[in-house]
Enzyme design. Structure first.
Site, mmCIF file in Angstrom:
data_model
loop_
_atom_site.group_PDB
_atom_site.id
_atom_site.type_symbol
_atom_site.label_atom_id
_atom_site.label_comp_id
_atom_site.label_asym_id
_atom_site.label_seq_id
_atom_site.Cartn_x
_atom_site.Cartn_y
_atom_site.Cartn_z
ATOM 1 N N GLU A 297 0.863 -1.196 0.000
ATOM 2 C CA GLU A 297 0.000 0.000 0.000
ATOM 3 C C GLU A 297 0.891 1.235 0.000
ATOM 4 O OE1 GLU A 297 -3.130 -0.194 -1.110
ATOM 5 O OE2 GLU A 297 -3.705 -1.462 0.579
ATOM 6 N N HIS A 298 0.535 2.189 -0.846
ATOM 7 C CA HIS A 298 1.331 3.405 -1.061
ATOM 8 C C HIS A 298 2.721 3.063 -1.599
ATOM 9 C CE1 HIS A 298 -1.427 6.474 0.525
ATOM 10 N NE2 HIS A 298 -1.890 5.464 1.237
ATOM 11 N N THR A 299 2.820 1.918 -2.248
ATOM 12 C CA THR A 299 4.083 1.537 -2.870
ATOM 13 C C THR A 299 4.042 1.796 -4.378
ATOM 14 O OG1 THR A 299 3.235 -0.703 -3.002
ATOM 15 C CG2 THR A 299 4.715 -0.232 -1.181
ATOM 16 N N ALA B 67 -15.059 3.364 -0.640
ATOM 17 C CA ALA B 67 -14.783 2.296 0.321
ATOM 18 C C ALA B 67 -13.374 1.730 0.168
ATOM 19 C CB ALA B 67 -15.814 1.183 0.187
ATOM 20 N N SER C 124 -11.608 0.759 -5.056
ATOM 21 C CA SER C 124 -11.282 1.167 -6.408
ATOM 22 C C SER C 124 -12.464 1.298 -7.356
ATOM 23 C CB SER C 124 -10.300 0.132 -6.959
ATOM 24 O OG SER C 124 -9.413 0.722 -7.795
ATOM 25 N N SER C 125 -13.534 1.881 -6.851
ATOM 26 C CA SER C 125 -14.694 2.074 -7.723
ATOM 27 C C SER C 125 -14.369 3.063 -8.841
ATOM 28 C CB SER C 125 -15.896 2.557 -6.911
ATOM 29 O OG SER C 125 -15.582 3.754 -6.240
ATOM 30 N N GLU D 196 -7.605 9.912 -14.251
ATOM 31 C CA GLU D 196 -7.782 10.126 -12.806
ATOM 32 C C GLU D 196 -6.831 11.219 -12.295
ATOM 33 O OE1 GLU D 196 -8.735 6.798 -10.593
ATOM 34 O OE2 GLU D 196 -8.358 7.722 -8.661
ATOM 35 N N ASP E 45 -4.642 0.512 -9.299
ATOM 36 C CA ASP E 45 -6.078 0.254 -9.439
ATOM 37 C C ASP E 45 -6.468 -0.068 -10.876
ATOM 38 O OD1 ASP E 45 -6.076 0.895 -6.773
ATOM 39 O OD2 ASP E 45 -6.763 2.955 -7.080
HETATM 40 C C1 GLA Z 1 -5.256 4.534 -3.779
HETATM 41 C C2 GLA Z 1 -4.604 4.886 -5.099
HETATM 42 C C3 GLA Z 1 -3.578 3.840 -5.504
HETATM 43 C C4 GLA Z 1 -2.623 3.523 -4.363
HETATM 44 C C5 GLA Z 1 -3.403 3.283 -3.074
HETATM 45 C C6 GLA Z 1 -2.491 3.100 -1.891
HETATM 46 O O1 GLA Z 1 -6.061 3.408 -3.922
HETATM 47 O O2 GLA Z 1 -5.579 4.969 -6.114
HETATM 48 O O3 GLA Z 1 -2.878 4.258 -6.643
HETATM 49 O O4 GLA Z 1 -1.651 4.511 -4.211
HETATM 50 O O5 GLA Z 1 -4.277 4.350 -2.795
HETATM 51 O O6 GLA Z 1 -1.769 1.936 -2.040
#
Ligand code: GLA
Length: 385
Positions: A26-28, A116, A119-120, A153, A165
């Site tokens: 996450e956040h990678t 939520a 990734s909607s 986006e 996503d």
């Molecule tokens: C959101 C962003 C992704 C990603 C995540 C964290 O979902 O859309 O690109 O950075 O946060 O992992």
């Protein structure tokens, strides 16, 4: 019955793109590290019919009464806001990449909760991107389409997100998690079938909506870039040794870097474990060991997101604790943070207990009850008709 619109010139096509859960990393993504998402069974459907007038007419079942009309040739960042910025942004980004975009009536429907953390918005972008490509007869390679949807986006909707996503929506496989190297964009699909293994991946939507256009996400990005600069590396994702983060004098940047480096490592470790376990063909005991291992890393990642990256929120922390206390192997927040969902991994038999424990824990604090989603690793976007 509605009268048939004279402006509709082509039969509709219907495309579906799934939401995603991220098993690890996450956040990678925007740090060039590893991510390990899988596509969900739930997603967004775009029904699209061509129009001869070069207008996009956008409607969503989830926003009843709203009808957004915009001319394809006048699309520019800032020209459309709200939910319609995502489909309009895709048309803009496709056009900007040199692909033909026709006028179209686009009707959206979704069984994914918005905000939520599943990734909607990428599911919306990718279903529309594929539908517009079908309509115009363009065959765009999916990796390129992921980059186009991400541009929509980033530059049109104004959310500075990474590539996970859109890649998950377009490239995941059923019964697999997808290890994606966000620097090289290399993909390794690893078997991940909780159901047949007697396990469950449960998403609990904490009902605290998150918004990526808000400032915290961009701030984390900026901190990571600053950390990489100070360390003299191209990206934090290019570092594999967590100890390197210790060289940063600033305690905040040190924590941010430690999270990114360790989470990227956890994504690789889980992918290796799943690849070795080989889709649960090794028996129930071995499967249990694999899920126990993943669960431990999930919880470790939650602590890292909570304490080092500081993107968790009280409802997620409580959901993680309650799920583990009720028998989950592990759990963590997923997505960008500051709201959204928690993913828990558990033996299927513990599902009622874990759901009940979360509902009870939220009720005790008079919080809006969480909502649950079965996270079944599913196929990427596809044409429905
Ligand atoms: C959101 C962003 C992704 C990603 C995540 C964290 O979902 O859309 O690109 O950075 O946060 O992992």
């Amino acid at each position: 019955m509605r009268p048939v619109r004279k402006t509709t010139v082509r039969p509709a096509c219907v495309w579906f793109a799934p939401g995603r859960a991220n098993l690890m990393g996450e956040h990678t993504d925007y740090n060039g590290g590893f991510v390990l998402p899988f596509a969900l069974a739930q997603g967004v459907t775009a029904t699209v019919a061509g129009r001869p007038d070069r207008l996009l007419v956008l409607r969503s079942k989830q926003v009843p009464g709203d009808r957004v009309t915009v001319a394809v040739d006048e699309l520019a960042p800032g020209s459309v806001t709200g939910w319609a910025a995502y489909p309009a942004g895709v048309a803009w980004a496709l056009r900007d990449a040199g692909y033909p975009v026709t006028g179209a009536a686009i009707d959206i429907d979704s069984d994914l909760p918005a905000g939520a953390g599943v990734s909607s918005s990428a599911a919306l972008e990718c279903s529309v991107a594929l539908a517009l490509c079908s309509l115009a007869g363009s065959a765009v390679p999916r990796r390129e389409l992921a980059a186009i949807a991400r541009r929509a986006e980033n530059e049109f909707a104004g959310a500075p997100t990474g590539i996970i996503d859109q890649s998950a929506a377009l490239l995941c496989q059923a019964d697999h998690a997808m290890l994606l190297d966000c620097t090289t964009m290399d993909i390794t699909q690893v078997p991940f079938r909780p159901g047949p293994d007697g396990m469950a991946a449960l998403i609990a939507d904490t009902r605290v909506p998150h918004a990526l256009v808000s400032g915290e996400y961009a701030q984390r990005r900026a901190e990571c870039e600053a950390a990489a600069r100070l360390l003299g590396v191209p990206t934090l994702g290019s570092v594999t040794d967590v100890a390197v983060a210790g060289r940063l004098a600033d305690p905040v940047l040190r924590r941010r870097a430690r999270h990114v480096i360790s989470d990227s490592g956890r994504a690789r470790a889980i992918a290796a474990e799943l690849a070795a376990a080989g889709a649960g063909t090794t028996g129930a005991e071995a499967a249990r060991g694999t899920y126990r291992f993943i669960g431990r890393l999930l919880t470790e990642a939650h602590v890292s997101l909570r304490d080092d990256f500081e993107v968790s929120w009280p409802e997620a922390d409580l959901a993680v604790d309650a799920a583990i206390a009720a028998g989950a192997f592990g759990a963590r927040m997923i997505g960008g943070g500051f709201g959204g969902s928690v993913l828990a991994l558990l033996p299927a038999g513990r599902l009622p207990a874990v759901r009940g424990a979360l509902t009870e824990a939220f009720a005790q604090r008079s919080w809006t009850p969480p909502e649950f989603l079965d996270a079944v690793p599913s196929a990427a976007a596809r044409r429905l008709s």
